[in-house]
Motif scaffolding. Structure first.
Motif, PDB file in Angstrom:
ATOM      1  N   ALA A   1       0.850  -1.201   0.000  1.00  0.00           N
ATOM      2  CA  ALA A   1       0.000   0.000   0.000  1.00  0.00           C
ATOM      3  C   ALA A   1       0.876   1.236   0.000  1.00  0.00           C
ATOM      4  CB  ALA A   1      -0.919  -0.002   1.220  1.00  0.00           C
ATOM      5  N   THR A   2       0.310   2.340  -0.467  1.00  0.00           N
ATOM      6  CA  THR A   2       1.028   3.612  -0.439  1.00  0.00           C
ATOM      7  C   THR A   2       1.041   4.164   0.980  1.00  0.00           C
ATOM      8  OG1 THR A   2      -0.995   4.849  -0.931  1.00  0.00           O
ATOM      9  CG2 THR A   2       0.339   4.109  -2.807  1.00  0.00           C
ATOM     10  N   GLN A   3       1.945   5.102   1.236  1.00  0.00           N
ATOM     11  CA  GLN A   3       2.015   5.710   2.563  1.00  0.00           C
ATOM     12  C   GLN A   3       0.708   6.398   2.928  1.00  0.00           C
ATOM     13  OE1 GLN A   3       5.432   8.284   2.793  1.00  0.00           O
ATOM     14  NE2 GLN A   3       6.882   6.574   2.988  1.00  0.00           N
ATOM     15  N   SER A   4       0.076   7.034   1.952  1.00  0.00           N
ATOM     16  CA  SER A   4      -1.197   7.706   2.237  1.00  0.00           C
ATOM     17  C   SER A   4      -2.281   6.711   2.627  1.00  0.00           C
ATOM     18  CB  SER A   4      -1.642   8.518   1.004  1.00  0.00           C
ATOM     19  OG  SER A   4      -0.748   9.566   0.740  1.00  0.00           O
ATOM     20  N   TRP A   5      -2.270   5.533   2.002  1.00  0.00           N
ATOM     21  CA  TRP A   5      -3.243   4.502   2.373  1.00  0.00           C
ATOM     22  C   TRP A   5      -3.048   4.100   3.826  1.00  0.00           C
ATOM     23  CZ3 TRP A   5      -7.202   2.680  -0.690  1.00  0.00           C
ATOM     24  CH2 TRP A   5      -7.910   1.572  -0.214  1.00  0.00           C
ATOM     25  N   TRP A   6      -1.792   3.906   4.234  1.00  0.00           N
ATOM     26  CA  TRP A   6      -1.521   3.528   5.617  1.00  0.00           C
ATOM     27  C   TRP A   6      -1.830   4.647   6.597  1.00  0.00           C
ATOM     28  CZ3 TRP A   6      -1.694  -1.163   6.721  1.00  0.00           C
ATOM     29  CH2 TRP A   6      -1.061  -2.159   5.971  1.00  0.00           C
TER      30      TRP A   6
END
Length: 424
Positions: free
Chosen positions: A184-189
């Protein structure tokens, strides 16, 4: 265990929906009316009905935004975890219609129709209570945490995912394998754990053969302004999810998916084989280990493995029982002693007696925060250790010497979190 969730309007007690899991008959309207009446008629007198406990059941009431009341009834469950479930159920409602629609309730019948899409999500949330369906593939679910899978291919999947994210001009995307986050992308996390869980459940519920393009309201990040949630199936058991704005069109997103992942089919097929172990087969785990539960408390994610050994059968008859013990150990002991910021007292498991390591191993404060705890029973032992934000719970055979569990758990935890390729 069995559970029933009822959602009604705050003002008139009009039923919006009800869902149940486990061996439970449908509740008659008179019972639903009585449960809501107890809460509604006490309100003008400043009396708030919060919960009640019997020998067999727990009942909890929770009102949200002065508009809806969600009532939960469950057997073999604590008040704390039932309340957490009610909050997640409300979050699933917000996910589909947003808070403004819930507050205004301009058309109850339309609201009820719109909320049908969240029924499978609510059912999956109920599965976190373990309602006795041994065939349920999602019975490992933990309330309030999102599940991940530690595939050795995760770093390769991440590279392709980042390329796709640039193509669709979105910061929020992830790849799910068997419903678990692989990359996942950092924004998703950065999203709230409840949002991560709900989006994963929405992607894998219902028909996964075709793409989904659904407006969603993020209960914590954006409860009034909708995002577009798009989920595309790459291969069976593998979904790509992203959050974006009005553009690009779904056809363009699907085209970007094909272009970015066209050379990754072999990688994805290999990654799928990591389930149900859920961590790389190259890891050598001590033969006394029967199950693993790894939690990151900072992000709100976990990995659970009911078959950590190389020769473990995918259809082992004891697998669901192992999951039950690990979950119960986590709920009752670990949350109480190692993660006191989520103070819960959960249902106990038969034949288990609870013990703790000597007090010199515990932090000296009023909350009695510890770094490890364990249980012993006639057939199994459980041990958990905490290192910074990571907690590992391990299920052992009863023959393992109690003092030796610490060494195995620490060694296993180090192995699971040190491999950068699996993106823990």
């Amino acid at each position: 265990m069995s559970a029933h969730i009822i959602c009604v309007t705050s003002g008139g007690g009009l039923p919006i929906f009800s869902r149940k899991r486990g061996n439970w008959e449908n509740l008659p309207f008179s019972v639903i009316g009585s449960l809501n009446g107890v809460h509604m008629f006490g309100k003008p007198f400043g009396i708030e009905m919060i919960n009640t406990i019997t020998d067999d059941y727990v009942v909890a009431w929770k009102e949200f935004v002065d508009s809806v009341v969600i009532i939960g009834i469950a057997s073999g469950c604590s008040v704390d975890i039932l309340n957490k479930l009610l909050e997640s159920v409300f979050s699933s409602i917000v996910l589909i219609v947003g808070t403004e629609e819930i507050k205004t309730q301009r058309n109850i019948e339309r609201l009820k129709r719109e909320l049908r899409i969240c029924y499978p999500v609510v059912d999956r949330l109920l599965d976190s209570l373990d309602c006795g369906d041994s065939n349920n593939k999602y019975s490992s679910d933990l309330a309030g945490f999102v599940e991940t899978i530690l595939c050795p291919e995760n770093h390769l999947i991440q590279i392709v995912l980042d390329s796709f994210t640039e193509c669709v001009d979105s910061m929020f995307s992830c790849v799910l394998i068997s419903g678990k986050i692989a990359a996942a992308t950092q924004s998703w996390w950065s999203l709230h754990p409840d949002e991560l869980k709900l989006l994963s459940l929405l992607a894998t519920s219902g028909n996964t053969a075709s793409s989904k393009d659904i407006p969603v309201f993020l209960p914590y990040k954006s409860p009034t302004v909708a995002f577009r949630f798009v989920a595309c199936t790459l291969i069976p058991e593998v979904q790509l999810c992203c959050l974006c704005g009005p553009t690009p069109l779904l056809n363009d997103i699907e085209h970007s998916v094909m272009q970015c992942f066209k050379n990754s089919t072999d990688i994805l097929n290999t990654a799928v084989l990591c389930s149900p172990k859920n961590f790389p087969s190259s890891y050598v785990i001590d033969g006394n280990v029967l199950g693993l539960l790894l939690i990151n408390t900072a992000i709100g994610k976990y990995m659970i493995s009911k078959s950590p050994q190389q020769n473990a059968s995918k259809k082992s008859t004891s697998s669901s029982h192992r999951l039950d013990i690990l979950r119960t150990f986590f709920y009752r002991a670990v949350l109480n002693y190692l993660i006191p910021l989520v103070p819960c007292k959960y249902t106990s498991h038969p034949n288990l007696t609870e013990q703790n390591f000597p007090k010199d191993k515990l932090a000296s404060n009023d909350l009695n925060i510890g770094t490890e705890t364990y249980w012993c029973s006639e057939y199994h032992k459980c041990h958990a250790t905490k290192v910074n934000e990571n907690v590992l719970c391990v299920l052992y055979s009863s023959s393992v010497p109690t003092h030796f569990m610490r060494h195995i758990t620490e060694k296993t935890l180090k192995q699971l979190i040190s491999d950068k390729q699996v993106y823990w």
